[in-house]
Design an enzyme around this catalytic site. Sequence first.
Site, PDB file in Angstrom:
ATOM      1  N   ASP A   9       0.860  -1.169   0.000  1.00 30.64           N
ATOM      2  CA  ASP A   9       0.000   0.000   0.000  1.00 30.64           C
ATOM      3  C   ASP A   9       0.912   1.239   0.000  1.00 30.64           C
ATOM      4  OD1 ASP A   9      -2.363   1.604   0.414  1.00 30.64           O
ATOM      5  OD2 ASP A   9      -1.745   1.738   2.521  1.00 30.64           O
ATOM      6  N   ARG A  10       0.357   2.389  -0.307  1.00 33.54           N
ATOM      7  CA  ARG A  10       1.189   3.606  -0.328  1.00 33.54           C
ATOM      8  C   ARG A  10       0.982   4.462   0.917  1.00 33.54           C
ATOM      9  NH1 ARG A  10       0.337   8.573  -4.477  1.00 33.54           N
ATOM     10  NH2 ARG A  10      -0.767   9.375  -2.629  1.00 33.54           N
ATOM     11  N   ASP A  11      -0.206   5.118   1.014  1.00 39.54           N
ATOM     12  CA  ASP A  11      -0.447   6.051   2.116  1.00 39.54           C
ATOM     13  C   ASP A  11      -0.687   5.291   3.413  1.00 39.54           C
ATOM     14  OD1 ASP A  11      -2.417   8.391   0.078  1.00 39.54           O
ATOM     15  OD2 ASP A  11      -0.372   7.647  -0.088  1.00 39.54           O
ATOM     16  N   ASN A  52      -5.137   2.647  -3.751  1.00 42.02           N
ATOM     17  CA  ASN A  52      -6.402   3.292  -4.120  1.00 42.02           C
ATOM     18  C   ASN A  52      -6.207   4.801  -4.060  1.00 42.02           C
ATOM     19  OD1 ASN A  52      -7.724   0.857  -4.367  1.00 42.02           O
ATOM     20  ND2 ASN A  52      -8.673   0.928  -2.340  1.00 42.02           N
ATOM     21  N   CYS A  90      -5.487   3.012  -8.504  1.00 40.31           N
ATOM     22  CA  CYS A  90      -6.868   2.992  -8.989  1.00 40.31           C
ATOM     23  C   CYS A  90      -7.515   4.339  -8.685  1.00 40.31           C
ATOM     24  CB  CYS A  90      -7.665   1.865  -8.331  1.00 40.31           C
ATOM     25  SG  CYS A  90      -9.402   1.859  -8.844  1.00 40.31           S
TER      26      CYS A  90
END
Length: 396
Positions: A9-11, A52, A90
């Site tokens: 995941d990023r954040d 996302n 996304c």
Amino acid sequence: MSQAGVLLDRDGTIIVDSGYVGSVDRVEFIDGAIEAIGSLNRAGIPVAVVTNQAGVARGHYAIEDVEQVHKHMIAELANRGAHVDLWLFCPYHPDGSVASFARASWDRKPAPGMALAAADALDLDLAASWVIGDRDSDIGLARAVGATPLFLGPGGTTEPDVPRFPDLAAAVAHVLSVRRENGARQHIEPPKFPARQFDRADSYGGAYVAELSRAFDTVDLSRVHAAAELLTDAYLRDGAVFACGNGGSASIANHLQCDHVKGVRNGTGLLARVQSLSTNMELFSAIANDIGYEHVFSYQLESIARPGDVLIAVSSSGRSPNIVRAVDWANANGMRTIALTGFEGGDTRARANVPIHVDSRNYGIIEDAHQALMHLLAQYVRQSQLSADAVAGQVF
């Protein structure tokens, strides 16, 4: 051969989640995150970011802003000797305010789209891979593709059995420790069946049922769920589904058309457009005779399939040239692919977006399991479109 990888995941995982991070000035790396990614790089483990970015759909920032943030992150990682092999995001959300992005998406976590794309691009074995993130959607993504979820942070997940870590550095240390202790995951050869001669049909029957149970237990049911979601999505948006197989697998492909057209519609009104490529003997034999048997499925797809359609390839060995060619054509032309395989699975298993594998070396056992999986998918889709009361009152 496919390899284990890490989907990040990023954040909240790599950078601080301060809410809709859509500009470079708001990027703040979490302590130890860059070093953790560098550790994965040095260990030869592919790394993909799957994030996302509903901020696009909600109008907080544009696609170009996400790309600028990623360019900045790439530069910062490189300055400290680390890199991400693939960046995926996304921009869609069904409640978005920007019309072009206000819809549901196969790529939005926990749906498996981004993970399947990463597997295709990086040749990942998702069942041997990890998904690391700080939300239930990350856990859901891992479940959808059969990967191992690792959760970051003190709370926020409803699944207490998932391993938790304070930050990415600790989670990566765990991944590297597991890799060192267990080494590469090795395939255990399934037992030969039958391994001896039987003198009574009843004793052979008992052994057959036991082997069928053992073989079906090897099926990764998270892949079955991913396939069911893919089929449901196709049916609801009026996408076409094509099935193909040779020999006994052809009968499963033909039966699939029956159960997924007539069966799924029963009580739901869902008009599933499903066609078996194994059923039209005039067309099938003409292609085989005039062009070549290896083209009997791909040639049909060239005429009638469209991007967004789905191909279900049924092959016990996974090595049949006409099956492999069909999967390759479908992948190259915007279709999604599901494979039902046995034995080692061959190129069909390796190349399908959603491979569902039965670990057995007996054709009858494999085909029986494939038939059960075909029925399972049809019945699941049907009941998912009914109310709870309707399910209880229906015969399946």
